[in-house]
Design a protein around this motif. Structure first.
Motif, PDB file in Angstrom:
ATOM      1  N   THR A  17       0.843  -1.192   0.000  1.00  0.00           N
ATOM      2  CA  THR A  17       0.000   0.000   0.000  1.00  0.00           C
ATOM      3  C   THR A  17       0.882   1.246   0.000  1.00  0.00           C
ATOM      4  N   ARG A  18       0.279   2.356  -0.299  1.00  0.00           N
ATOM      5  CA  ARG A  18       1.039   3.616  -0.339  1.00  0.00           C
ATOM      6  C   ARG A  18       1.601   3.958   1.040  1.00  0.00           C
ATOM      7  N   GLN A  19       0.787   3.795   2.074  1.00  0.00           N
ATOM      8  CA  GLN A  19       1.223   4.129   3.432  1.00  0.00           C
ATOM      9  C   GLN A  19       2.373   3.221   3.874  1.00  0.00           C
ATOM     10  N   LEU A  20       2.262   1.938   3.634  1.00  0.00           N
ATOM     11  CA  LEU A  20       3.345   1.016   3.989  1.00  0.00           C
ATOM     12  C   LEU A  20       4.600   1.301   3.177  1.00  0.00           C
ATOM     13  N   SER A  21       4.443   1.688   1.940  1.00  0.00           N
ATOM     14  CA  SER A  21       5.595   2.031   1.102  1.00  0.00           C
ATOM     15  C   SER A  21       6.338   3.233   1.660  1.00  0.00           C
ATOM     16  N   LEU A  22       5.594   4.252   2.078  1.00  0.00           N
ATOM     17  CA  LEU A  22       6.227   5.441   2.656  1.00  0.00           C
ATOM     18  C   LEU A  22       6.939   5.109   3.961  1.00  0.00           C
ATOM     19  N   TYR A  23       6.287   4.335   4.830  1.00  0.00           N
ATOM     20  CA  TYR A  23       6.918   3.929   6.083  1.00  0.00           C
ATOM     21  C   TYR A  23       8.188   3.127   5.816  1.00  0.00           C
ATOM     22  N   SER A  24       8.112   2.190   4.898  1.00  0.00           N
ATOM     23  CA  SER A  24       9.254   1.335   4.592  1.00  0.00           C
ATOM     24  C   SER A  24      10.400   2.148   4.012  1.00  0.00           C
ATOM     25  N   LEU A  25      10.094   3.054   3.113  1.00  0.00           N
ATOM     26  CA  LEU A  25      11.132   3.879   2.497  1.00  0.00           C
ATOM     27  C   LEU A  25      11.824   4.764   3.531  1.00  0.00           C
ATOM     28  N   VAL A  26      11.047   5.372   4.413  1.00  0.00           N
ATOM     29  CA  VAL A  26      11.632   6.219   5.459  1.00  0.00           C
ATOM     30  C   VAL A  26      12.504   5.392   6.391  1.00  0.00           C
ATOM     31  N   MET A  27      12.055   4.221   6.775  1.00  0.00           N
ATOM     32  CA  MET A  27      12.844   3.367   7.675  1.00  0.00           C
ATOM     33  C   MET A  27      14.125   2.888   7.007  1.00  0.00           C
ATOM     34  N   ILE A  28      14.054   2.517   5.748  1.00  0.00           N
ATOM     35  CA  ILE A  28      15.245   2.054   5.026  1.00  0.00           C
ATOM     36  C   ILE A  28      16.259   3.178   4.887  1.00  0.00           C
TER      37      ILE A  28
END
Length: 64
Positions: A17-28
């Motif tokens: 999802t878009r929200q999970l993608s943003l969270y994952s990208l920020v964490m990475i």
């Protein structure tokens, strides 16, 4: 919310999802930034002038 223990998850689910993608990208990106910063600090401690025992102690403290 019930957790479905029969489902297995993969890395692609982090970007489902878009929200999970943003969270994952920020964490990475955060993890990479921190690791690069720590590596730079650790490698620079080894080339410091002065007492080598203090430098090794500083190196050990930074590794913790």
């Amino acid at each position: 919310m019930a957790i479905d223990s029969s489902r297995s998850y993969s890395c692609s689910d982090l970007f489902s999802t878009r929200q999970l993608s943003l969270y994952s990208l920020v964490m990475i990106l955060s993890a990479l930034t921190i690791e690069i910063s720590v590596a730079i600090i650790i490698f620079d401690v080894q080339v410091l002038t002065g007492n080598p025992f203090v430098n090794i102690a500083m190196y050990g403290a930074l590794r913790i």
